[in-house]
Design a protein around this motif. Structure first.
Motif, PDB file in Angstrom:
ATOM      1  N   ILE A  82       0.857  -1.188   0.000  1.00  0.00           N
ATOM      2  CA  ILE A  82       0.000   0.000   0.000  1.00  0.00           C
ATOM      3  C   ILE A  82       0.893   1.238   0.000  1.00  0.00           C
ATOM      4  O   ILE A  82       1.868   1.319   0.757  1.00  0.00           O
ATOM      5  N   LEU A  83       0.538   2.216  -0.849  1.00  0.00           N
ATOM      6  CA  LEU A  83       1.276   3.469  -0.954  1.00  0.00           C
ATOM      7  C   LEU A  83       0.480   4.596  -0.315  1.00  0.00           C
ATOM      8  O   LEU A  83      -0.763   4.624  -0.400  1.00  0.00           O
ATOM      9  N   ALA A  84       1.189   5.547   0.281  1.00  0.00           N
ATOM     10  CA  ALA A  84       0.547   6.639   1.029  1.00  0.00           C
ATOM     11  C   ALA A  84       0.164   7.796   0.115  1.00  0.00           C
ATOM     12  O   ALA A  84       0.660   8.919   0.235  1.00  0.00           O
ATOM     13  N   ILE A  85      -0.754   7.509  -0.792  1.00  0.00           N
ATOM     14  CA  ILE A  85      -1.326   8.542  -1.654  1.00  0.00           C
ATOM     15  C   ILE A  85      -2.589   7.959  -2.260  1.00  0.00           C
ATOM     16  O   ILE A  85      -2.732   6.728  -2.349  1.00  0.00           O
ATOM     17  N   GLY A  86      -3.542   8.810  -2.634  1.00  0.00           N
ATOM     18  CA  GLY A  86      -4.778   8.306  -3.221  1.00  0.00           C
ATOM     19  C   GLY A  86      -5.450   9.325  -4.113  1.00  0.00           C
ATOM     20  O   GLY A  86      -4.848  10.331  -4.502  1.00  0.00           O
ATOM     21  N   GLN A 127      -7.485  11.604  -3.613  1.00  0.00           N
ATOM     22  CA  GLN A 127      -7.585  12.982  -3.138  1.00  0.00           C
ATOM     23  C   GLN A 127      -6.459  13.843  -3.681  1.00  0.00           C
ATOM     24  O   GLN A 127      -6.615  15.051  -3.851  1.00  0.00           O
ATOM     25  N   ASP A 128      -5.326  13.229  -3.970  1.00  0.00           N
ATOM     26  CA  ASP A 128      -4.140  13.970  -4.380  1.00  0.00           C
ATOM     27  C   ASP A 128      -3.714  13.737  -5.820  1.00  0.00           C
ATOM     28  O   ASP A 128      -2.957  14.529  -6.374  1.00  0.00           O
ATOM     29  N   VAL A 129      -4.154  12.635  -6.419  1.00  0.00           N
ATOM     30  CA  VAL A 129      -3.678  12.320  -7.755  1.00  0.00           C
ATOM     31  C   VAL A 129      -4.748  11.535  -8.508  1.00  0.00           C
ATOM     32  O   VAL A 129      -5.515  10.777  -7.916  1.00  0.00           O
ATOM     33  N   ASP A 130      -4.803  11.740  -9.816  1.00  0.00           N
ATOM     34  CA  ASP A 130      -5.629  10.908 -10.680  1.00  0.00           C
ATOM     35  C   ASP A 130      -4.893   9.581 -10.839  1.00  0.00           C
ATOM     36  O   ASP A 130      -3.912   9.487 -11.578  1.00  0.00           O
ATOM     37  N   VAL A 131      -5.346   8.566 -10.119  1.00  0.00           N
ATOM     38  CA  VAL A 131      -4.627   7.295 -10.076  1.00  0.00           C
ATOM     39  C   VAL A 131      -4.487   6.678 -11.466  1.00  0.00           C
ATOM     40  O   VAL A 131      -3.475   6.043 -11.782  1.00  0.00           O
ATOM     41  N   SER A 132      -5.473   6.887 -12.317  1.00  0.00           N
ATOM     42  CA  SER A 132      -5.410   6.325 -13.668  1.00  0.00           C
ATOM     43  C   SER A 132      -4.381   7.041 -14.542  1.00  0.00           C
ATOM     44  O   SER A 132      -4.052   6.567 -15.626  1.00  0.00           O
ATOM     45  N   GLY A 133      -3.851   8.170 -14.051  1.00  0.00           N
ATOM     46  CA  GLY A 133      -2.934   8.967 -14.866  1.00  0.00           C
ATOM     47  C   GLY A 133      -1.476   8.862 -14.458  1.00  0.00           C
ATOM     48  O   GLY A 133      -0.658   9.678 -14.883  1.00  0.00           O
ATOM     49  N   ILE A 134      -1.129   7.876 -13.629  1.00  0.00           N
ATOM     50  CA  ILE A 134       0.267   7.722 -13.218  1.00  0.00           C
ATOM     51  C   ILE A 134       0.816   6.381 -13.709  1.00  0.00           C
ATOM     52  O   ILE A 134       0.092   5.394 -13.797  1.00  0.00           O
ATOM     53  N   THR A 135       2.110   6.378 -14.053  1.00  0.00           N
ATOM     54  CA  THR A 135       2.773   5.180 -14.557  1.00  0.00           C
ATOM     55  C   THR A 135       4.017   4.910 -13.725  1.00  0.00           C
ATOM     56  O   THR A 135       4.910   5.761 -13.647  1.00  0.00           O
ATOM     57  N   PRO A 136       4.105   3.735 -13.088  1.00  0.00           N
ATOM     58  CA  PRO A 136       5.276   3.456 -12.248  1.00  0.00           C
ATOM     59  C   PRO A 136       6.541   3.281 -13.077  1.00  0.00           C
ATOM     60  O   PRO A 136       6.511   2.684 -14.152  1.00  0.00           O
ATOM     61  N   SER A 189      -9.403   6.928  -1.731  1.00  0.00           N
ATOM     62  CA  SER A 189      -9.109   8.355  -1.582  1.00  0.00           C
ATOM     63  C   SER A 189      -7.719   8.622  -1.019  1.00  0.00           C
ATOM     64  O   SER A 189      -7.092   9.636  -1.334  1.00  0.00           O
ATOM     65  N   ASP A 190      -7.200   7.719  -0.176  1.00  0.00           N
ATOM     66  CA  ASP A 190      -5.926   7.955   0.495  1.00  0.00           C
ATOM     67  C   ASP A 190      -4.870   6.876   0.244  1.00  0.00           C
ATOM     68  O   ASP A 190      -3.765   6.975   0.774  1.00  0.00           O
ATOM     69  N   HIS A 191      -5.199   5.846  -0.521  1.00  0.00           N
ATOM     70  CA  HIS A 191      -4.285   4.721  -0.707  1.00  0.00           C
ATOM     71  C   HIS A 191      -4.224   4.284  -2.171  1.00  0.00           C
ATOM     72  O   HIS A 191      -5.219   4.383  -2.891  1.00  0.00           O
ATOM     73  N   ILE A 192      -3.063   3.777  -2.567  1.00  0.00           N
ATOM     74  CA  ILE A 192      -2.924   3.043  -3.814  1.00  0.00           C
ATOM     75  C   ILE A 192      -2.392   1.654  -3.457  1.00  0.00           C
ATOM     76  O   ILE A 192      -1.450   1.527  -2.674  1.00  0.00           O
ATOM     77  N   VAL A 193      -3.023   0.636  -4.021  1.00  0.00           N
ATOM     78  CA  VAL A 193      -2.611  -0.748  -3.771  1.00  0.00           C
ATOM     79  C   VAL A 193      -1.881  -1.265  -5.002  1.00  0.00           C
ATOM     80  O   VAL A 193      -2.363  -1.112  -6.127  1.00  0.00           O
ATOM     81  N   TYR A 253      -1.111  18.622   0.136  1.00  0.00           N
ATOM     82  CA  TYR A 253      -0.571  17.514   0.920  1.00  0.00           C
ATOM     83  C   TYR A 253       0.682  16.904   0.305  1.00  0.00           C
ATOM     84  O   TYR A 253       1.260  15.987   0.879  1.00  0.00           O
ATOM     85  N   ILE A 254       1.088  17.404  -0.856  1.00  0.00           N
ATOM     86  CA  ILE A 254       2.253  16.849  -1.541  1.00  0.00           C
ATOM     87  C   ILE A 254       3.377  17.879  -1.562  1.00  0.00           C
ATOM     88  O   ILE A 254       3.184  19.023  -1.987  1.00  0.00           O
ATOM     89  N   THR A 255       4.556  17.488  -1.115  1.00  0.00           N
ATOM     90  CA  THR A 255       5.720  18.377  -1.070  1.00  0.00           C
ATOM     91  C   THR A 255       6.208  18.663  -2.484  1.00  0.00           C
ATOM     92  O   THR A 255       6.383  17.744  -3.290  1.00  0.00           O
ATOM     93  N   LYS A 256       6.423  19.946  -2.776  1.00  0.00           N
ATOM     94  CA  LYS A 256       6.960  20.342  -4.075  1.00  0.00           C
ATOM     95  C   LYS A 256       8.462  20.589  -3.933  1.00  0.00           C
ATOM     96  O   LYS A 256       8.884  21.467  -3.187  1.00  0.00           O
ATOM     97  N   ASN A 257       9.250  19.809  -4.650  1.00  0.00           N
ATOM     98  CA  ASN A 257      10.706  19.852  -4.521  1.00  0.00           C
ATOM     99  C   ASN A 257      11.330  20.211  -5.864  1.00  0.00           C
ATOM    100  O   ASN A 257      11.297  19.416  -6.813  1.00  0.00           O
ATOM    101  N   THR A 258      11.872  21.421  -5.963  1.00  0.00           N
ATOM    102  CA  THR A 258      12.483  21.866  -7.221  1.00  0.00           C
ATOM    103  C   THR A 258      13.962  21.502  -7.240  1.00  0.00           C
ATOM    104  O   THR A 258      14.675  21.667  -6.243  1.00  0.00           O
ATOM    105  N   ILE A 259      14.437  21.020  -8.390  1.00  0.00           N
ATOM    106  CA  ILE A 259      15.825  20.578  -8.535  1.00  0.00           C
ATOM    107  C   ILE A 259      16.449  21.181  -9.791  1.00  0.00           C
ATOM    108  O   ILE A 259      15.760  21.735 -10.642  1.00  0.00           O
ATOM    109  N   ASN A 260      17.774  21.092  -9.886  1.00  0.00           N
ATOM    110  CA  ASN A 260      18.570  21.499 -11.054  1.00  0.00           C
ATOM    111  C   ASN A 260      18.512  22.996 -11.344  1.00  0.00           C
ATOM    112  O   ASN A 260      18.345  23.416 -12.493  1.00  0.00           O
TER     113      ASN A 260
END
Length: 364
Positions: free
Chosen positions: A285-289, A291-300, A311-315, A346-353
């Motif tokens: 189980i991952l700590a996101i769901g 509420q924060d992301v369109d689960v169908s729109g992410i690719t591991p 709403s709060d979990h991805i399995v 609820y998601i940390t924004k981390n800028t790099i480079n």
């Protein structure tokens, strides 16, 4: 750093802007930078401005106010046609707005006069996608009325395609918009400075067109931030497509059955799901769901399969990697997922480079 987080490669954003300006500028088309997907992030917006993007467009007044207060110096365009309830804010905080309703334009005029401001307007023309826009047969009457409104300056016309109806911006559609612009200038003896043909979906039309007609502006978000066009979601040559990385933490890892057991009803998303029986499975189980992301729109990026989410979990199916509690999983995102993530508190924004960004800026 607190998880979940989204890593944002500033250097790659600067590179994509530079390449897109060069590409579209070769045929006289200027870019309006769409900031809604980044939630009006002032740091990212400032990169667009430093790369000589003159106009920033957002669909939320709140994002425009955020960028203004942060000192991002640009012309601001309200991307979504104004609601009657917000016309005074539109006049105060934006320089330009896209419009399709005469009743709204009259209210904009009233508040522009009251605030001693000349507010610029672009009239949206309906070309078949059936979202916002004035029907072509009605454009003459609308322009006639708008030209009589004090406090407003009609500076252009535009169209929106490939959004609601998925209708592509082909040569016929763009030729129609150009013809309407020429007709209006001749009939009303005016000069339209912005003919905005659309968005990131206009790439294929642009590449296949020797003559772009009067089209001199595109409103780009997806091409800048995801490096692709918005019709088929294919990468655009020389652009980065991996600017954003979603990093999520594993909060449970156990061997469990592959199929839920008990009497089946709707799940948390209001759906009745079907599962294949595969015996015992290593599940995590991952700590996101949702509420924060369109689960169908992410690719591991790792060798796992997403089984679903609430709403709060991805399995996930964790059989191949055997991730432990505390490990992290990285994801690529499509536009819908990125929009939700970057606008989640609820998601940390981390800028790099930053250093790479500076070199790209200096080379332009």
């Amino acid at each position: 750093m607190k998880l979940p987080r989204i890593d944002i490669d500033i250097g790659k954003i600067a590179h994509n802007i530079q390449q897109l300006k060069k590409l579209y500028g070769s045929k006289g088309i200027q870019i309006t930078g769409v900031t809604k997907v980044i939630g009006g992030n002032p740091l990212i917006a400032s990169i667009l401005v430093k790369k000589d993007i003159k106009i920033l467009a957002d669909s939320r007044i709140e994002n425009i106010v955020k960028m203004r207060k942060a000192g991002v110096q640009a012309k601001y365009l309200l991307l979504r046609t104004p609601a009657l309830s917000q016309v005074e804010e539109v006049v105060i905080y934006t320089d330009i707005s896209l419009n399709s309703e005469l009743i709204v334009l009259k209210e904009l005029s009233k508040y522009a006069i009251r605030n001693q401001i000349i507010h610029k307007v672009v009239l949206m023309v309906e070309l078949g996608d059936l979202r916002e826009g004035i029907m072509p047969l009605e454009i003459n009457n609308t322009v006639k009325e708008v030209l009589l409104l004090k406090g407003l300056s009609l500076i252009g016309i535009g169209s929106n395609l490939a959004c609601f109806g998925g209708i592509g911006p082909d040569a016929s559609k763009m030729s129609k918009l150009s013809s309407i612009a020429i007709h209006l200038e001749k009939k009303f003896k005016i000069k339209l400075t912005i003919i905005s043909g659309g968005n990131s979906a206009n790439y294929h039309w642009f590449k296949s067109s020797k003559n772009v007609g009067r089209i001199n502006n595109l409103r780009l978000g997806e091409s800048i931030f995801l490096g692709r066009e918005a019709l088929c979601r294919k990468p655009i040559p020389k652009l980065f497509t991996d600017i954003f990385t979603l990093v999520v933490e594993v909060i449970e890892s156990k061997i469990k059955p592959s199929k839920p057991y008990g009497k089946v009803f709707q799940n948390a998303n209001g759906k009745i799901k079907k599962f294949k029986k595969k015996g015992l499975m290593n599940r995590a189980i991952l700590a996101i769901g949702g509420q924060d992301v369109d689960v169908s729109g992410i690719t591991p990026r790792q060798n796992i399969d997403i089984l679903g989410g609430s709403s709060d979990h991805i399995v996930i199916d964790n059989t191949k990697l055997n991730l432990k509690v505390g490990d992290t999983v990285e994801f690529d995102l499509n536009y819908s997922a990125l929009l939700r993530v970057l606008n989640s508190s609820y998601i940390t924004k981390n800028t790099i480079n930053f250093n790479e960004c500076k070199s790209v800026l200096q080379s332009s």
